[in-house]
Motif scaffolding. Sequence first.
Motif, short mmCIF file in Angstrom:
data_model
loop_
_atom_site.label_atom_id
_atom_site.label_comp_id
_atom_site.label_asym_id
_atom_site.label_seq_id
_atom_site.Cartn_x
_atom_site.Cartn_y
_atom_site.Cartn_z
N GLY A 179 -8.83 9.93 -7.17
CA GLY A 179 -8.70 8.67 -6.43
C GLY A 179 -8.55 7.48 -7.36
N ARG A 180 -9.29 7.49 -8.46
CA ARG A 180 -9.16 6.39 -9.42
C ARG A 180 -7.80 6.37 -10.09
NH1 ARG A 180 -15.10 6.53 -12.49
NH2 ARG A 180 -16.32 5.85 -10.67
N VAL A 181 -7.28 7.56 -10.41
CA VAL A 181 -5.94 7.64 -11.00
C VAL A 181 -4.89 7.12 -10.03
CG1 VAL A 181 -4.17 9.21 -11.86
CG2 VAL A 181 -6.55 9.51 -12.58
N ASP A 182 -5.01 7.52 -8.76
CA ASP A 182 -4.06 7.05 -7.75
C ASP A 182 -4.15 5.53 -7.59
OD1 ASP A 182 -3.26 9.62 -7.34
OD2 ASP A 182 -4.53 9.95 -5.57
N ALA A 183 -5.37 5.00 -7.60
CA ALA A 183 -5.53 3.55 -7.47
C ALA A 183 -4.93 2.83 -8.67
CB ALA A 183 -7.01 3.21 -7.34
N LEU B 155 -0.46 -0.46 -10.83
CA LEU B 155 0.66 -0.68 -11.76
C LEU B 155 1.97 -0.88 -11.02
CD1 LEU B 155 0.15 1.88 -14.70
CD2 LEU B 155 0.20 -0.61 -14.85
N ALA B 156 2.14 -0.20 -9.90
CA ALA B 156 3.43 -0.20 -9.21
C ALA B 156 3.54 -1.26 -8.12
CB ALA B 156 3.69 1.18 -8.59
N ARG B 157 2.49 -2.09 -7.95
CA ARG B 157 2.50 -3.01 -6.81
C ARG B 157 3.33 -4.26 -7.09
NH1 ARG B 157 -2.70 -3.21 -6.03
NH2 ARG B 157 -2.68 -1.39 -4.67
N SER B 158 3.14 -4.92 -8.23
CA SER B 158 3.88 -6.15 -8.54
C SER B 158 4.01 -6.30 -10.05
CB SER B 158 3.16 -7.39 -7.95
OG SER B 158 1.88 -7.53 -8.53
N GLY C 168 6.13 -2.40 -0.85
CA GLY C 168 5.53 -1.18 -1.38
C GLY C 168 5.76 -1.02 -2.87
N PRO C 169 5.02 -0.11 -3.48
CA PRO C 169 5.15 0.14 -4.92
C PRO C 169 6.46 0.84 -5.26
CG PRO C 169 3.63 1.69 -3.94
CD PRO C 169 3.97 0.71 -2.86
#
Length: 355
Positions: A6-10, A15-18, A163-164
């Motif tokens: 879960g931490r890796v996904d977060a 990183l991919a959000r903005s 989205g990312p």
Amino acid sequence: MGQLTGRVDAAVLWLARSERRLVGIALLRIVIGLATVLYCLADYSRRQFLWGPHSYNSPAVAGKALPHWGFSLFLVSNSQIWFELLFHAVILVSLAFMVFGGRALTVAQAVLMWSLHYRNQDVLEGGDNLAQILIIFMVFSVSNAYFAPGAKQRRALMRRQSGPTIGTALHNLAAYLIVFQTSVLYFTAGYWKITGTVWQNGVAMYYISRITGFEMSSTYAQVMSSAFLGTAICYFTIFTELGFPFAVLSNRAWVRKANTLAIEAMHLGIMVCMGLVCFGLLMIGADCTCLRDEDYRSLYLRAVRLKQGVLDRLRPPLAEFPAGAALSLAGAEHASAPAPAPASASKEEDRAHQA
């Protein structure tokens, strides 16, 4: 295991959000292009001697000095026409990269800049190694979101993305790798300084000011003759370099700004006092990526307020009249106005005019 996943996904989503550090990477783009142009123009009249096919450093010798991963397009041919075309292409591409940016120009800039550096490694100043590494990361970043034609529209398009995205993740990863590389460089430099007796004793700046291989300023040499100032600058340099990575990670904006501005002031001093202009520029460009976009916004707003305050002070104040003076002035204007002519007189003038 589930918590780690879960931490890796977060982290990946973060990183991919903005896109982040857009201003710093844009400034780095401008600095790399400008430094490369200055590097070529500073020895333009001696380009044949330094980089030409009949240079003192012959193509055969330069080829043997290449590292196993290095290359240079200048060594492809010994033709004079090839050299002139390639050398002037470095200048033109660097100018275009400085103004426009973009991934295609970043790749072209990287290839030509590496080719020029490895044609003759004797004339490099030291900041070139960092620039060669950082421009590889810049290939995966958005380098023209600021200070380039169409930058505002480009930022608006980024904000409209829903989205990312992989491109955003690559940009942020490249940006943080640039910051990481710069931080490691400063921390390593500070560590090696603090382990040396010359820096520990505070006399390093004195000996540096006496080196004849650089264009030393006589004023700089005189200032470093002072034991107090020389020691203070030595310790200030070590403290600033060792604290750089921690300042970059700090959540306090004033810590990040103060440390980065101190490092850039140090490099400005190197440019002025030692004549290492391209080295200082490249290091300042790397420093620019270590400030966040919100840091630049706050600095911009502070500069606007400072400018407005200076203009307000320079603007002449409006004259203030007491109430009685204002009433007397209004009465004088009313008295000086011409009185309207009587109605009968105006009728007689009309009849005379008709006659």
